[in-house]
Design an enzyme around this catalytic site. Structure first.
Site, short mmCIF file in Angstrom:
data_model
loop_
_atom_site.label_atom_id
_atom_site.label_comp_id
_atom_site.label_asym_id
_atom_site.label_seq_id
_atom_site.Cartn_x
_atom_site.Cartn_y
_atom_site.Cartn_z
N LYS A 99 4.04 -7.77 -19.84
CA LYS A 99 3.89 -8.19 -18.36
C LYS A 99 5.06 -9.35 -17.94
CE LYS A 99 2.01 -7.39 -14.18
NZ LYS A 99 1.43 -6.06 -13.80
N GLY A 124 -6.40 -3.95 1.20
CA GLY A 124 -5.06 -3.96 0.88
C GLY A 124 -4.37 -2.65 1.25
N GLY A 167 -1.22 -1.74 0.67
CA GLY A 167 -0.01 -1.68 0.22
C GLY A 167 0.38 -0.19 -0.40
N VAL A 221 -0.56 1.12 -3.01
CA VAL A 221 -1.80 2.04 -3.62
C VAL A 221 -2.73 2.19 -2.45
CG1 VAL A 221 -3.63 2.02 -5.38
CG2 VAL A 221 -1.42 0.86 -5.96
P1 NAD Z 1 1.19 -3.98 -2.76
O1 NAD Z 1 1.88 -5.32 -2.86
O2 NAD Z 1 2.25 -2.88 -2.28
O3 NAD Z 1 0.13 -4.28 -1.94
C1 NAD Z 1 -1.10 -5.14 -1.93
C2 NAD Z 1 -1.38 -5.48 -0.41
O4 NAD Z 1 -2.51 -6.19 -0.48
C3 NAD Z 1 -0.45 -5.93 0.49
O5 NAD Z 1 -0.01 -5.23 1.40
C4 NAD Z 1 -0.82 -7.49 0.88
O6 NAD Z 1 -0.41 -7.92 1.91
C5 NAD Z 1 -2.43 -6.88 0.73
N1 NAD Z 1 -3.37 -8.16 0.38
C6 NAD Z 1 -2.98 -9.35 -0.44
N2 NAD Z 1 -4.30 -10.11 -0.24
C7 NAD Z 1 -5.14 -9.38 0.53
C8 NAD Z 1 -6.36 -9.73 1.06
N3 NAD Z 1 -6.73 -11.16 0.47
N4 NAD Z 1 -6.80 -8.92 1.71
C9 NAD Z 1 -6.49 -7.85 2.29
N5 NAD Z 1 -5.12 -7.68 1.86
C10 NAD Z 1 -4.74 -8.56 1.18
O7 NAD Z 1 0.77 -3.69 -4.27
P2 NAD Z 1 0.22 -2.37 -4.84
O8 NAD Z 1 1.49 -1.78 -5.62
O9 NAD Z 1 -0.64 -1.53 -3.73
O10 NAD Z 1 -0.84 -2.89 -5.73
C11 NAD Z 1 -2.09 -3.32 -5.54
C12 NAD Z 1 -2.83 -3.71 -6.66
O11 NAD Z 1 -2.97 -2.70 -7.56
C13 NAD Z 1 -2.17 -5.00 -7.33
O12 NAD Z 1 -3.30 -5.91 -7.77
C14 NAD Z 1 -1.51 -4.36 -8.60
O13 NAD Z 1 -1.28 -5.49 -9.51
C15 NAD Z 1 -2.52 -3.36 -8.89
N6 NAD Z 1 -1.68 -1.93 -9.45
C16 NAD Z 1 -0.82 -1.54 -8.74
C17 NAD Z 1 -0.24 -0.25 -9.59
C18 NAD Z 1 0.61 0.52 -8.86
O14 NAD Z 1 1.15 1.42 -9.45
N7 NAD Z 1 1.51 -0.06 -7.93
C19 NAD Z 1 -0.60 -0.04 -10.83
C20 NAD Z 1 -1.84 -0.75 -11.49
C21 NAD Z 1 -2.56 -1.77 -10.59
#
Ligand code: NAD
Length: 339
Positions: free
Chosen positions: A92, A182, A184, A186
């Site tokens: 990481k 969230g 985002g 995912v």
């Molecule tokens: P992202 O940054 O695209 O989305 C995260 C979203 O969560 C953002 O829109 C943010 O505004 C929101 N957020 C933050 N704090 C919040 C809260 N307290 N309440 C509500 N919303 C909140 O990230 P992502 O790529 O969608 O990933 C989401 C999670 O999954 C992360 O923890 C990441 O480490 C994990 N993850 C992602 C992947 C991937 O393929 N992208 C793979 C494994 C794990």
């Protein structure tokens, strides 16, 4: 510019290899004052192949908070790859957010990756987009720039939620209430898959702009997904959302989400188990992104990749069955794989 293997050193007042989160191969520090970049890369285990994992650009209150994060997240990547049988190691990267993200900063991070000579291959994570990774790719070969892992992670979680609902209620997704924290990369995609399958989705995001343009009659935006009464709560924002105090306000039967390191510590898995809430371990459920990232290197076609994503759900069923039979938490069934 500073580039340093800090593994066996006392760095910024911390004896790195005695740190409570440390069971790693290597930890590297990189700093360039002219650019304003400070970054850490942790390589947890490379016995199965080069370490892979996303890079996070985030504000940390201290060096130790960042160190903690990078050590926990890189270990999680090793476990995730083991559980998903992906022949890569766990690593990481984090960049301490002390200035705005700029092309100079991303180029400098590429320099850090080059100095690591392929021991770690980086994807995106919170705060770093696929676009950023594509920019970094101009300066280093050690990134995954061809795939946005988010949709693969979301698809894997969708299969898992479908399987978990079948396991717990012997029912389909139709009219099941699923609350997602969230919206985002995912969370939003996951909401679409589930809503298209008839589930009722309730989604929240602290960034309200992420909730714009959601146009699906089965998806409703809410202020707080965490304590919302639902069948499944899906944390898809940041990690460490479950601690002794926060879990008291949960109002769900199953937890199945994509965020990394959801439990503040492993004892919370037992607390949830004793409360009768099924917590599907994050390392088991969110490996879809790693499957997507490595599919080209592994020469997998679309059908094989889809079946790898579905296999996550089959492993979850095995885990839930064992948990039920032995009266232990789902997390405890993974002990042998994650030690
Ligand atoms: P992202 O940054 O695209 O989305 C995260 C979203 O969560 C953002 O829109 C943010 O505004 C929101 N957020 C933050 N704090 C919040 C809260 N307290 N309440 C509500 N919303 C909140 O990230 P992502 O790529 O969608 O990933 C989401 C999670 O999954 C992360 O923890 C990441 O480490 C994990 N993850 C992602 C992947 C991937 O393929 N992208 C793979 C494994 C794990």
């Amino acid at each position: 510019m500073i580039f340093k293997d800090i593994t066996k050193t006392n760095f910024k007042g911390i004896d790195i290899s005695s740190h409570h989160e440390f069971d790693h191969e290597k930890v590297f520090y990189y700093e360039d004052n002219k650019i304003g970049i400070k970054s850490l890369v942790a390589i947890h285990d490379s016995s199965k192949g080069p370490a892979i994992g996303g890079c996070r650009f985030k504000e940390y209150n201290s060096f130790e908070e960042g160190l903690n994060d990078v050590l926990r997240l890189s270990r999680g990547m090793t476990h995730k790859n083991n559980v998903a049988q992906i022949p890569f190691g766990g690593g990481k990267g984090i960049i301490f957010k002390e200035t705005n993200k700029s092309n100079h900063l991303l180029k400098s991070y590429a320099n850090f990756l080059n100095l690591l000579e392929g021991q770690y291959i980086s994807a995106e994570d919170v705060g770093i987009s696929l676009e950023d990774i594509r920019f970094i790719k101009k300066y280093t070969e050690f990134v995954f720039d061809n795939i946005d892992p988010g949709p693969y992670t979301a698809k894997g979680i969708y299969y898992v939620i479908r399987e978990a609902i079948d396991f717990c209620f012997s029912e389909s997704l139709t009219d099941k209430k699923i609350s997602i924290q969230g919206a985002g990369s995912v969370g939003k995609k996951l909401a679409e898959h589930l809503a298209n399958d008839g589930a009722k989705i309730f989604i929240s995001d602290i960034d309200k702009s992420k909730l714009e343009n959601i146009d699906n009659p089965n998806i409703r935006c809410i202020d707080d997904a965490f304590s919302f009464e639902c069948d499944v709560f899906s944390p898809c924002a940041l990690g460490a959302v479950f601690d002794k105090s926060s879990i008291k306000s949960l109002n769900c039967k199953i937890i199945a989400g994509g965020a990394n390191n959801q439990l503040q510590d492993s004892s919370i898995a037992d607390d949830l188990h004793h409360r009768g809430i099924i917590y599907i371990p994050d390392i088991l459920i969110n490996s879809g992104g790693a499957i997507g990232l490595t599919k080209d290197l592994m020469k997998k076609n679309a059908d094989e990749t889809e079946s790898d994503l579905m296999n996550i759900a089959y492993r979850v069923r095995e885990c839930l069955t064992e948990s039920q039979e032995k009266s232990i938490s789902p997390q405890d069934t993974l002990k042998e794989l994650i030690i």
